[in-house]
Motif scaffolding. Structure first.
Motif, PDB file in Angstrom:
ATOM      1  N   PHE A   1     -11.246   1.651  13.506  1.00 24.76           N
ATOM      2  CA  PHE A   1     -10.046   0.875  14.030  1.00 24.76           C
ATOM      3  C   PHE A   1      -9.318   0.395  12.813  1.00 24.76           C
ATOM      4  O   PHE A   1      -9.436  -0.927  12.743  1.00 24.76           O
ATOM      5  CB  PHE A   1     -10.704  -0.278  14.986  1.00 24.76           C
ATOM      6  N   GLY A   2      -8.556   0.985  12.445  1.00 27.34           N
ATOM      7  CA  GLY A   2      -7.816   0.681  11.164  1.00 27.34           C
ATOM      8  C   GLY A   2      -6.658  -0.190  11.527  1.00 27.34           C
ATOM      9  O   GLY A   2      -6.261  -0.407  12.665  1.00 27.34           O
ATOM     10  N   LEU A   3      -5.694  -0.273  10.587  1.00 27.36           N
ATOM     11  CA  LEU A   3      -4.352  -1.166  10.656  1.00 27.36           C
ATOM     12  C   LEU A   3      -3.416  -0.603  11.680  1.00 27.36           C
ATOM     13  O   LEU A   3      -2.936  -1.349  12.558  1.00 27.36           O
ATOM     14  CB  LEU A   3      -3.636  -1.119   9.317  1.00 27.36           C
TER      15      LEU A   3
ATOM     16  N   THR B   1      -8.230  -2.234   6.803  1.00 27.04           N
ATOM     17  CA  THR B   1      -9.702  -1.890   6.792  1.00 27.04           C
ATOM     18  C   THR B   1      -9.900  -0.741   5.991  1.00 27.04           C
ATOM     19  O   THR B   1     -10.985  -0.096   6.013  1.00 27.04           O
ATOM     20  CB  THR B   1     -10.213  -2.003   8.365  1.00 27.04           C
ATOM     21  N   GLY B   2      -8.781   0.105   5.855  1.00 27.50           N
ATOM     22  CA  GLY B   2      -8.885   1.640   5.092  1.00 27.50           C
ATOM     23  C   GLY B   2      -8.899   2.660   5.956  1.00 27.50           C
ATOM     24  O   GLY B   2      -8.774   2.509   7.238  1.00 27.50           O
TER      25      GLY B   2
ATOM     26  N   HIS C   1       0.804  -1.176  -0.062  1.00 27.22           N
ATOM     27  CA  HIS C   1       0.014   0.060   0.050  1.00 27.22           C
ATOM     28  C   HIS C   1       1.140   1.113   0.098  1.00 27.22           C
ATOM     29  O   HIS C   1       0.937   1.636   0.996  1.00 27.22           O
ATOM     30  CB  HIS C   1      -0.681  -0.058   1.305  1.00 27.22           C
ATOM     31  N   PRO C   2       1.436   1.627  -1.209  1.00 30.13           N
ATOM     32  CA  PRO C   2       2.505   2.618  -1.272  1.00 30.13           C
ATOM     33  C   PRO C   2       1.868   3.968  -0.546  1.00 30.13           C
ATOM     34  O   PRO C   2       2.751   4.474   0.100  1.00 30.13           O
ATOM     35  CB  PRO C   2       2.719   2.813  -2.587  1.00 30.13           C
TER      36      PRO C   2
END
Length: 129
Positions: free
Chosen positions: A114-116, A108-109, A48-49
């Motif tokens: 509660f993302g990465l 999760t975006g 995910h650059p």
């Protein structure tokens, strides 16, 4: 024979070697968990650059060290109160749980609550404790 002489006879070269191998394996596992996060951040950046900002990388990388400091202080005191065996077992459980949970985090975006980054930071914090 006195009890001092018996205890000295028990500690042979094989017993010391076994103890050194066990301690070395524990240190290797702990050091691996502390230093592998650099590779994980590199892989996440390649997958995910534009997905991880520099402050997010710092949070993920430092969560384990913050957990280690808090764990050393709290489990040292708990070890004096409850005994070393129970605190050692609790620490082992937290390390295993944190390592497994770190492998189970999901991307999760950006708009997720509660993302990465919070997931991985929390898991790495538990691993550090």
């Amino acid at each position: 024979m006195r009890s001092e002489e018996k205890s000295e006879e028990r500690w042979t070269l094989g017993a010391y070697t076994y103890q050194v191998i066990i301690v070395g394996a524990g240190f290797l596992a702990d050091a691996y968990d502390l230093f592998v996060i650099d590779l994980v951040i590199s892989i996440l950046h390649r997958l995910h650059p534009g997905g991880l900002a520099s402050h997010a990388k710092s949070i993920i990388a430092s969560a384990t060290l913050v957990g280690a400091i808090i764990g050393q202080l709290s489990f040292g005191v708990l070890g004096d109160w409850l005994g070393r065996r129970w605190t050692f077992l609790a620490t082992c459980f937290l390390i295993v749980f944190g390592a497994v949970a770190s492998g189970c985090v999901a991307w999760t975006g950006e708009d997720s609550a509660f993302g990465l980054v919070p997931q991985l930071a929390l898991c790495r914090f538990l691993l550090g404790i």
